[in-house]
Scaffold this active site. Structure first.
Site, PDB file in Angstrom:
ATOM      1  N   HIS A   1      10.882   3.370  78.057  1.00  0.00           N
ATOM      2  CA  HIS A   1       9.537   3.474  77.487  1.00  0.00           C
ATOM      3  C   HIS A   1       9.573   4.344  76.238  1.00  0.00           C
ATOM      4  O   HIS A   1      10.352   5.302  76.155  1.00  0.00           O
ATOM      5  CB  HIS A   1       8.557   4.063  78.518  1.00  0.00           C
ATOM      6  CG  HIS A   1       7.132   4.029  78.027  1.00  0.00           C
ATOM      7  ND1 HIS A   1       6.595   5.033  77.261  1.00  0.00           N
ATOM      8  CD2 HIS A   1       6.153   3.099  78.175  1.00  0.00           C
ATOM      9  CE1 HIS A   1       5.344   4.709  76.965  1.00  0.00           C
ATOM     10  NE2 HIS A   1       5.054   3.541  77.504  1.00  0.00           N
TER      11      HIS A   1
ATOM     12  N   GLU B   1       6.437  -2.898  73.021  1.00  0.00           N
ATOM     13  CA  GLU B   1       5.433  -1.862  72.823  1.00  0.00           C
ATOM     14  C   GLU B   1       5.732  -1.120  71.528  1.00  0.00           C
ATOM     15  O   GLU B   1       6.550  -0.179  71.514  1.00  0.00           O
ATOM     16  CB  GLU B   1       5.460  -0.872  73.996  1.00  0.00           C
ATOM     17  CG  GLU B   1       5.186  -1.528  75.334  1.00  0.00           C
ATOM     18  CD  GLU B   1       4.650  -0.527  76.350  1.00  0.00           C
ATOM     19  OE1 GLU B   1       3.483  -0.657  76.741  1.00  0.00           O
ATOM     20  OE2 GLU B   1       5.387   0.404  76.726  1.00  0.00           O
TER      21      GLU B   1
HETATM   22  P1  13P Z   1      -1.864   2.447  76.083  1.00  0.00           P
HETATM   23  O1  13P Z   1      -2.398   1.137  76.562  1.00  0.00           O
HETATM   24  O2  13P Z   1      -2.654   3.619  76.607  1.00  0.00           O
HETATM   25  O3  13P Z   1      -1.690   2.474  74.588  1.00  0.00           O
HETATM   26  O4  13P Z   1      -0.406   2.628  76.721  1.00  0.00           O
HETATM   27  C1  13P Z   1       0.489   1.558  76.695  1.00  0.00           C
HETATM   28  C2  13P Z   1       1.723   1.930  77.393  1.00  0.00           C
HETATM   29  O5  13P Z   1       2.432   2.853  77.015  1.00  0.00           O
HETATM   30  C3  13P Z   1       2.087   1.174  78.599  1.00  0.00           C
HETATM   31  O6  13P Z   1       3.335   1.552  79.057  1.00  0.00           O
END
Ligand code: 13P
Length: 258
Positions: A97, A168
């Site tokens: 992550h 992400e």
């Molecule tokens: P947010 O949706 O709060 O931006 O977080 C996304 C995330 O890091 C999921 O792992």
């Protein structure tokens, strides 16, 4: 059959009591949705895993862990072993992550060792990748994603591996983040799909790719409508069970129609 992949990582936010209440409500609210149509997962804090696991099993929710050490046992203060996660009923392990990479200094080589350990122990790795704002500005987002996939999945010879990818973008995550547009996310997902096909051949195309980073009730539908976005990985907007259930119901028909 098309399927929606959707889940949340509750980060360092929910306590045991909060996780239990959240999961019980989410399980009840989503009870009528057949799980063949949707893979629903929740990734709570380590301290919540045991009690959350019981609720998850009763409600058809997959339980995930936010990280995992590559070693089974030993002198690794503060780390969590695959064997310990197994005991709690964890099925998915979130690896790499952005907050682990950028706040805790994890690199692709470490992530790769964790991917191998996860597969060895029968977990489904949820491999998170994404470019920084600077890399986006430099126009090297696709190169960064390819490298993160090629190094993170180096030496994985199962074909296709039981794997989920979460795209992400670092700049899109969290309270200071700005969500990617659906068009931008789709372009990156297409690069990810191509890279998975290069790595695993035709079968690589079947690996689900989820988008995460400030997903909210306003942008969820436009994201899931894109052909290469198979699911959503949500933080803040999913931490209230009713809000999460509303997002699920909004995007499910679109995901099923793909
Ligand atoms: P947010 O949706 O709060 O931006 O977080 C996304 C995330 O890091 C999921 O792992």
């Amino acid at each position: 059959m098309a399927k929606l992949y959707i889940g949340t990582n509750t980060k360092m936010v929910q306590t045991i009591a909060q996780s239990k209440a959240f999961l019980t409500k989410l399980g009840t609210l989503t009870a009528d949705i057949p799980r063949e149509q949707m893979e629903l997962f929740v990734i709570p804090s380590y301290t919540s895993l045991e009690s959350a696991g019981i609720i998850c099993r009763n409600h058809g929710i997959l339980l995930g862990a936010q990280n995992m050490c590559w070693e089974d046992t030993g002198q690794f203060t503060g780390e969590i072993s695959p064997l310990m996660l197994k005991e709690t009923g964890v099925e998915i392990v979130e690896l790499g992550h952005s907050e682990r990479r950028h706040l805790m200094g994890e690199d692709d080589a470490m992530v790769n060792r964790k991917v191998h350990a996860a597969l060895r122990h029968g977990f489904t790795p949820l491999l998170c990748i994404g470019e920084t704002k600077l890399q986006k500005m430099q126009g090297i987002a696709d190169e960064v994603l390819r490298i993160q996939l090629q190094t993170g999945l180096f030496g994985v010879d199962r074909n296709p591996p039981p794997l989920r990818i979460a795209y992400e973008p670092v700049w899109a995550i969290g309270v200071d983040g700005e969500p990617a547009t659906a068009e931008y996310a789709e372009q990156r997902h297409s690069t990810i799909r191509e890279t998975l096909t290069t790595l695993f051949g035709k079968l690589g195309a079947s690996i689900p790719i989820l988008y995460g980073g400030s997903v909210n009730p306003q942008n969820a539908l436009s994201l899931i409508a894109k052909p290469h976005i198979d699911g959503l990985f949500i933080g803040r907007s999913a931490w209230d069970a009713e809000r999460f259930d509303a997002i699920i119901r909004m995007v499910l028909p679109c995901a099923m129609a793909k």
